[in-house]
Write a protein that holds these residues in place. Structure first.
Motif, PDB file in Angstrom:
ATOM      1  N   LEU A  18       0.831  -1.213   0.000  1.00 25.38           N
ATOM      2  CA  LEU A  18       0.000   0.000   0.000  1.00 25.38           C
ATOM      3  C   LEU A  18       0.861   1.257   0.000  1.00 25.38           C
ATOM      4  N   MET A  19       2.022   1.191   0.678  1.00 20.27           N
ATOM      5  CA  MET A  19       2.892   2.370   0.757  1.00 20.27           C
ATOM      6  C   MET A  19       3.538   2.713  -0.584  1.00 20.27           C
ATOM      7  N   LEU A  20       3.462   1.808  -1.532  1.00 16.12           N
ATOM      8  CA  LEU A  20       4.000   2.104  -2.866  1.00 16.12           C
ATOM      9  C   LEU A  20       3.131   3.107  -3.609  1.00 16.12           C
ATOM     10  N   ASN A  25       0.227   8.197   6.019  1.00 21.14           N
ATOM     11  CA  ASN A  25      -0.843   8.705   6.876  1.00 21.14           C
ATOM     12  C   ASN A  25      -2.223   8.647   6.221  1.00 21.14           C
ATOM     13  N   LYS A  26      -2.296   8.170   4.987  1.00 20.08           N
ATOM     14  CA  LYS A  26      -3.589   7.990   4.302  1.00 20.08           C
ATOM     15  C   LYS A  26      -4.022   6.526   4.313  1.00 20.08           C
ATOM     16  N   ILE A  92       9.205   3.144  -0.069  1.00 20.36           N
ATOM     17  CA  ILE A  92       8.645   2.960   1.269  1.00 20.36           C
ATOM     18  C   ILE A  92       9.368   3.844   2.293  1.00 20.36           C
ATOM     19  N   CYS A  93      10.697   3.879   2.209  1.00 21.80           N
ATOM     20  CA  CYS A  93      11.456   4.676   3.180  1.00 21.80           C
ATOM     21  C   CYS A  93      11.181   6.171   3.001  1.00 21.80           C
ATOM     22  N   LEU A  94      11.125   6.636   1.743  1.00 17.43           N
ATOM     23  CA  LEU A  94      10.846   8.061   1.511  1.00 17.43           C
ATOM     24  C   LEU A  94       9.397   8.387   1.863  1.00 17.43           C
TER      25      LEU A  94
END
Length: 202
Positions: A18-20, A25-26, A92-94
């Motif tokens: 999902l973070m891709l 925060n969404k 993901i890290c950024l």
């Protein structure tokens, strides 16, 4: 592998997926559990919130294997492995860095770097210099803690600067720069700190 670990790994894969495409925060618990195919109850059986899951991901994927680098001979390779993990998981890290998760990432990185630095400082403090035997142990202990904290914050700021610029430069260049600056400084810093607090008689 236990069922608990299998579930944690599945939740971790869903969050990374999902973070891709979404800012951290969404992402909601509902979206995460729907992607993973588990209930909200299952999620809360393992984590308090998404940030705890994110911390578990970094801890399990980065910290494991770092023990071998907690020494003067290995710290550069350990630092390089953390930066290369960041490059390999850049989106993901950024995403974490540019979201409300930044504080979690910075706390995590501080812990990772400090863990290596305190080991390096303790190792170098064991290499006696003339008069060191006169220094009380509480002074030596405080010197180790303060110097490890100082260099951890200095390295952390270099990593933050690198992340803020998009993590687009070669990690080896960042490590070489830090290495050139630090070479010899920790041992000299320990001696100066300890002898300033407790002057020795030669």
């Amino acid at each position: 592998m236990s069922n608990s670990l299998l579930t944690k790994n599945a939740l971790a894969r869903s969050l990374k997926k999902l973070m891709l495409t979404k800012p951290l925060n969404k992402i909601t618990i509902q979206q995460l559990t729907a992607d993973c195919g588990v209930t909200r109850h299952t999620f809360y059986n393992h984590f308090q919130d998404i940030y705890e899951l994110l911390g578990w991901i970094y801890k399990s994927e980065v910290i494991e294997g770092l023990d071998q680098y907690c020494c003067w001979a290995g710290w550069k390779q350990g630092f390089l492995s953390v930066l290369r993990y960041t490059v390999n998981n850049k989106t993901i890290c950024l995403n974490t860095f540019h979201s409300l998760g930044r504080e979690h990432l910075e706390q995590f990185l501080y812990g990772v770097i400090y863990r290596v630095m305190i080991s390096v400082v303790e190792e170098l403090d064991g290499q006696a210099w003339p008069g060191q035997e006169q220094i009380p142990e509480p002074v030596r202990m405080q010197a180790r803690l303060d110097i490890a904290d100082f260099y951890t914050l200095a390295i952390l700021e270099q990593v933050i600067h690198w992340l803020r610029a998009g993590a687009n430069t070669d990690p080896a260049g960042v490590v070489d720069k830090v290495s050139r600056i630090m070479d010899g400084c920790i041992a000299r810093g320990l001696e100066h700190y300890q002898s300033a607090v407790h002057p020795v008689k030669l």
